[in-house]
Write a protein that holds these residues in place. Structure first.
Motif, mmCIF file in Angstrom:
data_model
loop_
_atom_site.group_PDB
_atom_site.id
_atom_site.type_symbol
_atom_site.label_atom_id
_atom_site.label_comp_id
_atom_site.label_asym_id
_atom_site.label_seq_id
_atom_site.Cartn_x
_atom_site.Cartn_y
_atom_site.Cartn_z
ATOM 1 N N PHE A 14 40.358 17.964 23.508
ATOM 2 C CA PHE A 14 41.308 17.893 23.263
ATOM 3 C C PHE A 14 42.769 18.767 23.356
ATOM 4 C CE2 PHE A 14 44.570 17.657 19.635
ATOM 5 C CZ PHE A 14 45.271 16.956 19.084
ATOM 6 N N VAL A 18 45.639 18.162 25.828
ATOM 7 C CA VAL A 18 46.856 18.425 26.057
ATOM 8 C C VAL A 18 47.351 19.460 26.130
ATOM 9 C CG1 VAL A 18 48.834 19.415 23.984
ATOM 10 C CG2 VAL A 18 47.004 17.438 23.507
ATOM 11 N N ILE A 53 45.609 10.740 21.030
ATOM 12 C CA ILE A 53 45.854 10.744 22.352
ATOM 13 C C ILE A 53 46.553 10.068 22.726
ATOM 14 C CG2 ILE A 53 44.813 11.171 24.863
ATOM 15 C CD1 ILE A 53 45.524 13.533 23.849
ATOM 16 N N ARG A 55 46.338 6.880 26.625
ATOM 17 C CA ARG A 55 45.732 6.822 28.268
ATOM 18 C C ARG A 55 47.183 6.220 28.864
ATOM 19 N NH1 ARG A 55 42.436 8.004 23.669
ATOM 20 N NH2 ARG A 55 40.491 8.638 24.423
ATOM 21 N N ALA A 60 47.608 11.487 30.415
ATOM 22 C CA ALA A 60 47.604 10.734 28.328
ATOM 23 C C ALA A 60 48.974 12.299 27.971
ATOM 24 C CB ALA A 60 45.847 11.956 28.156
ATOM 25 N N LEU A 62 50.509 12.961 24.258
ATOM 26 C CA LEU A 62 50.389 13.178 22.364
ATOM 27 C C LEU A 62 51.148 11.684 21.521
ATOM 28 C CD1 LEU A 62 50.679 16.755 21.312
ATOM 29 C CD2 LEU A 62 48.756 15.793 21.379
ATOM 30 N N GLY A 66 48.835 12.800 17.061
ATOM 31 C CA GLY A 66 48.325 13.727 17.681
ATOM 32 C C GLY A 66 49.060 14.726 17.718
ATOM 33 N N TRP A 70 47.482 18.582 17.073
ATOM 34 C CA TRP A 70 48.085 19.533 17.781
ATOM 35 C C TRP A 70 48.501 21.287 17.407
ATOM 36 C CZ3 TRP A 70 46.034 22.181 21.450
ATOM 37 C CH2 TRP A 70 46.752 23.070 21.745
#
Length: 305
Positions: A14, A18, A53, A55, A60, A62, A66, A70
């Motif tokens: 992950f 990011v 995430i 896509r 990608a 957040l 997310g 993060w």
């Protein structure tokens, strides 16, 4: 409690997505295939129960969830890396010595487990343990005799120039020998008919105990004995009808083994935080980091036991 399905590999994948904004770039960074990276992220999202995430063909990004996650992951991974680096420094420099001041309750219950865990983990840190009253330990910390104190949060004037990191809370108990005349219906006023071992003025719990007595309408204890010595308190209680007012940690093992008995006197106002106390001007050392990590691990194990 953290969901045990969450693994470091989930967080690393992950974090790399990011940082690089791309599953492919993150996969390359970690030496994984892109399908393996996608699978790992999907596992994490299934565990969390939400998409973190988004896509896109271009990469990608957040999701709002997310973005929140993060912040915690970044802090956790950074702390973990600091721990790894700190232990590496300890190994590289031979460990050195950590001088710890401990209240009697801490010296009796927590510190032996810390020393044992240091040995089990092969931490080459020498430990010097100084047990004493709160005021004496704080003085030793200010004077540079001690590196850290594990004890109660003191008054504001005593804590000037110090930092406090809470570990847990503790209260006092009223203990007697198992066959003491006071039974399961014992009340606070009844104890003044017996010798009472009270905390002395230098102890951290003394003002809390005195305030508790005053709140309960007890202003004087005729047969009062003041001592901070665990050895003295234990010996006198076992040999007489004395009642001992002491932090639970000092006598927790005695109570569990049936060697001492706690009276049914609830004193919630004596509850206070136990933590790591250090000088605010001292540089945080790897040894101190290792100590805190071991202590918090032990306490977490107690919670899940």
């Amino acid at each position: 409690m953290i969901d045990r399905r969450v693994k470091i590999r989930h967080l690393q994948c992950f974090a790399e997505v990011v940082r690089h904004g791309s599953l492919k770039a993150a996969a390359d960074r970690l030496g994984l295939t892109q399908p393996a990276m996608s699978r790992t992220l999907s596992e994490l999202e299934d565990i969390l129960g939400t998409r973190i995430i988004q896509r896109h063909r271009s990469g990608a990004t957040l999701t709002p969830a997310g973005d929140v996650f993060w912040g915690y992951v970044r802090t956790s991974l950074a702390a973990l890396q600091q721990g790894v680096d700190g232990l590496g420094q300890i190994s590289a420099h031979g460990g050195g010595t950590l001088t710890i001041g401990a209240l009697p309750s801490v010296a009796a219950s927590l510190v032996p487990r810390v020393a044992q865990r240091f040995q089990e983990q092969g931490l080459t840190i020498g430990l010097r343990i100084h047990e004493g009253a709160h005021a004496d330990l704080i003085d030793g910390l200010h004077d540079g005799v001690l590196d850290v104190v594990i004890g109660r949060l003191g008054s504001l004037d005593r804590m000037q120039g110090l930092t406090f990191s809470q570990l847990y809370t503790e209260t006092v108990v009223f203990v007697v020998r198992p066959d003491h005349p006071l039974g399961a219906d014992a009340t606070l006023p009844a104890i003044i008919d017996y010798p009472v071992i009270c905390p002395p003025a230098k102890s951290a719990i003394q003002p809390l105990v005195e305030s508790f007595f005053l709140a309960e309408g007890i202003g004087d204890i005729p047969n009062r004995i003041e001592s901070v010595s665990a050895a003295f308190g234990r010996a006198l209680v076992l040999a007489s009808d004395a009642v001992w007012i002491i932090s639970r940690g000092v006598v927790a093992n005695d109570i569990a083994a049936g060697q001492l008995r706690a009276l049914p006197i609830d004193a919630p106002s004596t509850r206070g935080p136990i933590g790591l106390i250090a000088r605010s001007d001292q540089t945080r050392s790897p040894n101190l980091d290792a100590l805190e990590t071991v202590i918090r691990t032990l306490l977490a194990e107690d919670q899940t036991a």
